[in-house]
Write an enzyme that holds these catalytic residues in place. Structure first.
Site, mmCIF file in Angstrom:
data_model
loop_
_atom_site.group_PDB
_atom_site.id
_atom_site.type_symbol
_atom_site.label_atom_id
_atom_site.label_comp_id
_atom_site.label_asym_id
_atom_site.label_seq_id
_atom_site.Cartn_x
_atom_site.Cartn_y
_atom_site.Cartn_z
ATOM 1 N N GLY A 1 -8.082 45.906 66.912
ATOM 2 C CA GLY A 1 -9.161 45.172 66.268
ATOM 3 C C GLY A 1 -9.294 43.799 66.893
ATOM 4 O O GLY A 1 -8.325 43.265 67.463
ATOM 5 N N GLN B 1 -11.852 35.162 67.261
ATOM 6 C CA GLN B 1 -10.772 35.281 68.238
ATOM 7 C C GLN B 1 -11.267 35.129 69.676
ATOM 8 O O GLN B 1 -10.458 34.982 70.587
ATOM 9 C CB GLN B 1 -10.041 36.614 68.085
ATOM 10 N N LEU C 1 -3.502 39.573 68.137
ATOM 11 C CA LEU C 1 -3.724 39.204 69.533
ATOM 12 C C LEU C 1 -3.734 37.688 69.724
ATOM 13 O O LEU C 1 -3.345 37.209 70.784
ATOM 14 C CB LEU C 1 -5.038 39.810 70.042
#
Length: 185
Positions: free
Chosen positions: A50, A55, A109
């Site tokens: 995801g 991000q 991440l």
């Protein structure tokens, strides 16, 4: 101001964009579709399941997922716990959480090498627009439900650091400090 999709890159904690509440997308247009496609590329490159728009530096209420089937879950279940096909969620809304919150290990991440236990309901419903601007509603369990909740947190400026158990925070303290020390905005 138009977005140059070629310049979009993964942002790492403590980048301030990760703490901002994202704004709704007004119209699904070519630019939104190009950003969604780039997000799917970045997610695959980073080997994630995801990725939320904050991000990659955009405070947009959009995320993408590709949640694989695993040994302990099956996409064929009803409701499913995996959705391996790449999916775009624009202006998503979560509803109908079901079941007692369960602890599960999560990574992010934007927080490399950091993992921690996070409590989340095991089943949830999501409504969103797809990449064509069409509304859809899905119900998910297991890893799929966890992924949706994790990505929704990003849209509200919430990180797993805020939700993980105290023990997990303690275990990750030195890695978090290292990220803070190394960050250059």
């Amino acid at each position: 101001m138009p977005v140059d999709v070629d310049t979009l890159r993964l942002r790492v904690y403590p980048d301030p964009v990760l703490r901002a509440r994202a704004t709704e997308i007004g119209t699904v247009n070519d630019e939104v579709q190009a950003v969604a496609a780039r997000m799917l590329e970045i997610m695959r490159e980073e080997e994630g399941i995801g990725l939320a728009a904050p991000q990659i530096g955009l405070s947009w209420r959009m995320f993408v997922t590709s949640v694989p089937e695993g040994d302990d879950r099956s996409a064929g279940g009803d409701p499913p716990s995996a959705r391996p096909e790449p999916t775009v969620y624009i202006n998503p809304v979560l509803s109908e959480p079901e079941g007692r919150a369960e602890a599960g290990s999560e990574g992010c991440l934007s927080l490399p090498d950091i993992r921690g236990d996070v409590l989340r309901p095991p089943a949830i419903t999501i409504s969103a627009l797809d990449a064509e601007g069409q509304r859809f509603t899905l119900r998910g369990t297991g890893l799929l439900a966890r992924c949706w909740q994790h990505e929704m947190d990003h849209l509200d400026g919430v990180l797993i650091l805020d939700r993980m158990s105290q023990m997990s925070r303690l275990k990750n303290r030195s890695l978090i400090r290292e990220l803070e020390r190394d960050w250059r905005g």
